[in-house]
Scaffold this active site. Structure first.
Site, PDB file in Angstrom:
ATOM      1  CG  ASP A  28      -1.899   0.875   1.034  1.00  9.94           C
ATOM      2  OD1 ASP A  28      -2.106   0.835  -0.186  1.00  9.94           O
ATOM      3  OD2 ASP A  28      -2.059   1.494   2.377  1.00  9.94           O
ATOM      4  CG  ASN A  76      -7.513  -1.898  -5.863  1.00  8.74           C
ATOM      5  OD1 ASN A  76      -7.244  -2.925  -6.112  1.00  8.74           O
ATOM      6  ND2 ASN A  76      -8.544  -1.100  -5.044  1.00  8.74           N
TER       7      ASN A  76
END
Length: 253
Positions: A28, A76
């Site tokens: 991340d 996503n």
């Protein structure tokens, strides 16, 4: 079948600290890394691929046999189309550039998640990477792509239900171990350690079943800056933990 916590409980009760063979990472911070430098988000993802290369090498150097990374989630797809396409392109570039080396170094590549909805060229490349490294057993690199933990569990539950309905197994044979065999990670040990970068403190739907007893380490470093020193720091934190799996350590009050 996936190796659950049962074998580690034996080590805990006997007073032995379980070894570490499987590290999972939520990679991340690519976008924030790029924004801080005035760069497009795609540049952060490109540097994230370089961090993955470093981490695969570092994990091997440190004696880790299984590395599972979260690359693209089922959620996503909500991102801008240009960014989604860039992520597809980066997966293709990584496999195309590194596949020969990974094969040569004994790395088995595995892609977990849904294949439905992936562009045909990406799906074909994923199949090629898995097929050409299937016999390797020195290091196991698993990339979670188009993956969601809840979706995986639901899909496994459907598989179990179909097996029972078709008479291939009995309802009473459904245990944690047999259920694990229907997950994408069948044949892999559960993660000993889950690392998340960028200072966020959540699992984000990653390996929800498999990480039931994983140690969690959250790090402030953004993923493009992750390197062997960061991995060593996470491993040090892991070794400071006492993994009990619900048992009581000998001598504990």
């Amino acid at each position: 079948m996936s190796a659950g916590p049962a074998s580690d409980v034996t080590n805990v009760v006997s007073g032995q600290q379980p070894g570490l063979s499987h590290v999972a990472i939520i990679m991340d911070g690519n976008g924030r890394w790029a924004k801080a430098r005035g760069l497009p988000r795609a540049a952060g993802h490109e540097r994230g691929v370089e961090a993955l290369r470093r981490t695969v090498e570092a994990a091997g150097n440190l004696g880790i046999r299984y590395l599972t990374v979260f690359s693209f989630s089922t959620e996503n797809w909500r991102r801008p189309a240009a960014e989604v396409n860039a992520l597809f392109s980066l997966l293709k570039a990584y496999v195309q550039r590194d596949l020969s080396r990974l094969k040569r170094e004994g790395v088995r590549v595995r892609i977990i998640g849904l294949r439905d909805g992936l562009p045909a060229d990406v799906a074909a490349l994923v199949d090629k990477a898995e097929r050409e490294t299937a016999a390797n057993d020195t290091f196991f690199l698993t990339i979670a792509f188009n993956y969601g933990g809840r979706e995986e569990i639901a899909r496994a539950a459907r598989g179990v239900a179909e097996a029972v309905a078709e008479g291939r197994m009995k309802a009473e044979e459904v245990t944690e171990a047999t259920f694990s065999g229907f997950l994408d990670t069948d044949g892999m040990p559960d993660p000993d350690l889950l690392i998340r970068t960028s200072g966020e403190y959540r699992l984000s739907n990653f390996l929800l079943w498999q990480c039931a007893y994983s140690e969690l380490v959250f790090m402030d470093v953004l993923w493009p800056d992750f390197d062997q020193a960061c991995l060593e720091d996470a491993l040090t934190k892991y070794r400071e933990r006492e993994r009990r799996f619900g048992a009581v350590l000998p001598g504990a009050v």
